[in-house]
Write a protein that holds these residues in place. Structure first.
Motif, PDB file in Angstrom:
ATOM      1  N   ALA A   1    -124.813   6.577  35.220  1.00  0.00           N
ATOM      2  CA  ALA A   1    -125.665   5.377  35.083  1.00  0.00           C
ATOM      3  C   ALA A   1    -125.350   4.556  36.454  1.00  0.00           C
ATOM      4  N   GLU A   2    -124.050   4.492  36.487  1.00  0.00           N
ATOM      5  CA  GLU A   2    -123.619   3.440  37.739  1.00  0.00           C
ATOM      6  C   GLU A   2    -123.994   4.030  39.128  1.00  0.00           C
ATOM      7  N   LEU A   3    -123.726   5.339  39.144  1.00  0.00           N
ATOM      8  CA  LEU A   3    -124.052   6.079  40.380  1.00  0.00           C
ATOM      9  C   LEU A   3    -125.277   5.995  40.699  1.00  0.00           C
ATOM     10  N   MET A   4    -126.334   6.128  39.667  1.00  0.00           N
ATOM     11  CA  MET A   4    -127.838   6.068  39.848  1.00  0.00           C
ATOM     12  C   MET A   4    -128.325   4.859  40.324  1.00  0.00           C
ATOM     13  N   LEU A   5    -127.638   3.705  39.877  1.00  0.00           N
ATOM     14  CA  LEU A   5    -128.211   2.485  40.315  1.00  0.00           C
ATOM     15  C   LEU A   5    -127.492   1.991  41.461  1.00  0.00           C
ATOM     16  N   GLU A   6    -126.453   2.525  42.080  1.00  0.00           N
ATOM     17  CA  GLU A   6    -125.918   2.354  43.235  1.00  0.00           C
ATOM     18  C   GLU A   6    -126.684   2.557  44.486  1.00  0.00           C
ATOM     19  N   GLN A   7    -126.712   1.569  45.337  1.00  0.00           N
ATOM     20  CA  GLN A   7    -127.607   1.575  46.503  1.00  0.00           C
ATOM     21  C   GLN A   7    -126.746   2.368  47.684  1.00  0.00           C
ATOM     22  N   LYS A   8    -127.470   3.260  48.028  1.00  0.00           N
ATOM     23  CA  LYS A   8    -126.935   4.024  49.231  1.00  0.00           C
ATOM     24  C   LYS A   8    -127.292   3.091  50.360  1.00  0.00           C
ATOM     25  N   PRO A   9    -126.202   3.301  51.370  1.00  0.00           N
ATOM     26  CA  PRO A   9    -126.296   2.542  52.620  1.00  0.00           C
ATOM     27  C   PRO A   9    -127.425   3.329  53.487  1.00  0.00           C
ATOM     28  N   LYS A  10    -127.937   2.340  54.017  1.00  0.00           N
ATOM     29  CA  LYS A  10    -129.147   3.036  54.853  1.00  0.00           C
ATOM     30  C   LYS A  10    -128.587   3.497  56.094  1.00  0.00           C
ATOM     31  N   ALA A  11    -128.946   4.623  56.744  1.00  0.00           N
ATOM     32  CA  ALA A  11    -128.346   5.084  58.005  1.00  0.00           C
ATOM     33  C   ALA A  11    -128.814   3.902  59.108  1.00  0.00           C
ATOM     34  N   LYS A  12    -127.934   3.637  59.519  1.00  0.00           N
ATOM     35  CA  LYS A  12    -127.720   2.713  60.896  1.00  0.00           C
ATOM     36  C   LYS A  12    -128.290   3.272  62.068  1.00  0.00           C
ATOM     37  N   ARG A  13    -129.307   2.814  62.623  1.00  0.00           N
ATOM     38  CA  ARG A  13    -129.643   3.283  63.775  1.00  0.00           C
ATOM     39  C   ARG A  13    -128.789   2.760  65.011  1.00  0.00           C
ATOM     40  N   GLN A  14    -128.679   3.444  66.250  1.00  0.00           N
ATOM     41  CA  GLN A  14    -127.782   2.976  67.094  1.00  0.00           C
ATOM     42  C   GLN A  14    -128.736   1.856  67.837  1.00  0.00           C
ATOM     43  N   LYS A  15    -128.193   0.600  67.858  1.00  0.00           N
ATOM     44  CA  LYS A  15    -129.111  -0.343  68.687  1.00  0.00           C
ATOM     45  C   LYS A  15    -128.555  -0.385  70.189  1.00  0.00           C
ATOM     46  N   LYS A  16    -129.704  -0.376  70.982  1.00  0.00           N
ATOM     47  CA  LYS A  16    -129.585  -0.369  72.300  1.00  0.00           C
ATOM     48  C   LYS A  16    -129.021  -1.817  72.751  1.00  0.00           C
ATOM     49  N   GLN A  17    -127.806  -1.792  73.610  1.00  0.00           N
ATOM     50  CA  GLN A  17    -127.185  -2.651  74.108  1.00  0.00           C
ATOM     51  C   GLN A  17    -127.944  -3.455  75.146  1.00  0.00           C
ATOM     52  N   LEU A  18    -128.494  -4.782  74.884  1.00  0.00           N
ATOM     53  CA  LEU A  18    -129.275  -5.593  75.624  1.00  0.00           C
ATOM     54  C   LEU A  18    -128.439  -6.411  76.499  1.00  0.00           C
ATOM     55  N   PRO A  19    -128.768  -6.554  77.790  1.00  0.00           N
ATOM     56  CA  PRO A  19    -127.677  -7.529  78.603  1.00  0.00           C
ATOM     57  C   PRO A  19    -127.756  -8.975  77.885  1.00  0.00           C
ATOM     58  N   SER A  20    -126.548  -9.521  78.241  1.00  0.00           N
ATOM     59  CA  SER A  20    -126.518 -10.737  77.685  1.00  0.00           C
ATOM     60  C   SER A  20    -126.675 -11.616  78.548  1.00  0.00           C
ATOM     61  N   VAL A  21    -127.490 -12.730  78.221  1.00  0.00           N
ATOM     62  CA  VAL A  21    -128.144 -13.665  79.117  1.00  0.00           C
ATOM     63  C   VAL A  21    -126.874 -14.544  79.430  1.00  0.00           C
ATOM     64  N   ARG A  22    -125.779 -14.897  78.562  1.00  0.00           N
ATOM     65  CA  ARG A  22    -124.668 -15.500  78.764  1.00  0.00           C
ATOM     66  C   ARG A  22    -124.023 -14.730  79.723  1.00  0.00           C
ATOM     67  N   GLU A  23    -123.696 -13.646  79.943  1.00  0.00           N
ATOM     68  CA  GLU A  23    -123.000 -12.979  80.866  1.00  0.00           C
ATOM     69  C   GLU A  23    -123.708 -12.989  82.128  1.00  0.00           C
ATOM     70  N   ASP A  24    -124.788 -12.721  82.026  1.00  0.00           N
ATOM     71  CA  ASP A  24    -125.745 -12.996  83.443  1.00  0.00           C
ATOM     72  C   ASP A  24    -125.523 -14.282  84.025  1.00  0.00           C
ATOM     73  N   VAL A  25    -125.677 -15.337  83.423  1.00  0.00           N
ATOM     74  CA  VAL A  25    -125.443 -16.796  83.776  1.00  0.00           C
ATOM     75  C   VAL A  25    -123.903 -16.838  84.220  1.00  0.00           C
ATOM     76  N   LEU A  26    -122.956 -16.395  83.632  1.00  0.00           N
ATOM     77  CA  LEU A  26    -121.637 -16.530  84.242  1.00  0.00           C
ATOM     78  C   LEU A  26    -121.504 -15.888  85.555  1.00  0.00           C
ATOM     79  N   GLU A  27    -121.963 -14.517  85.435  1.00  0.00           N
ATOM     80  CA  GLU A  27    -121.961 -14.085  86.926  1.00  0.00           C
ATOM     81  C   GLU A  27    -122.412 -14.517  87.905  1.00  0.00           C
ATOM     82  N   ALA A  28    -123.753 -15.099  87.694  1.00  0.00           N
ATOM     83  CA  ALA A  28    -124.511 -15.883  88.574  1.00  0.00           C
ATOM     84  C   ALA A  28    -123.652 -16.969  89.112  1.00  0.00           C
ATOM     85  N   LEU A  29    -123.057 -17.770  88.257  1.00  0.00           N
ATOM     86  CA  LEU A  29    -122.427 -19.203  88.560  1.00  0.00           C
ATOM     87  C   LEU A  29    -121.138 -18.452  89.473  1.00  0.00           C
TER      88      LEU A  29
END
Length: 83
Positions: free
Chosen positions: A32-60
């Motif tokens: 019963a515990e196994l049946m009620l246990e939530q399976k973790p959802k498969a995590k999609r690989q998130k695309k790495q977006l450029p960091s605004v902070r890093e862009d500003v620091l590079e510009a400075l």
């Protein structure tokens, strides 16, 4: 742990009766515990977006290098060509 072999379709109440007959109370509780246990959802690989902070620091950093005469800044045409 017992192995359950089913060869015919069962209703929910028939399955419950069968489980009561073949499994101990502890085994049924664990099931019963196994049946009620939530399976973790498969995590999609998130695309790495450029960091605004890093862009500003590079510009400075580039601006400071320009002010010290270490580099030349790009013209607008050069910048647009990179895009």
């Amino acid at each position: 742990m017992n192995t359950l072999h089913l060869t015919i379709p069962l209703t929910i109440s028939q399955l419950a009766d069968l489980l009561r007959q073949q499994f101990t109370a502890d085994e049924r509780q664990k099931l019963a515990e196994l049946m009620l246990e939530q399976k973790p959802k498969a995590k999609r690989q998130k695309k790495q977006l450029p960091s605004v902070r890093e862009d500003v620091l590079e510009a400075l950093r580039e601006l400071k290098q320009y002010q010290r005469g270490e580099i030349q800044l790009q013209t607008l045409d050069e910048f647009l060509n990179e895009l």
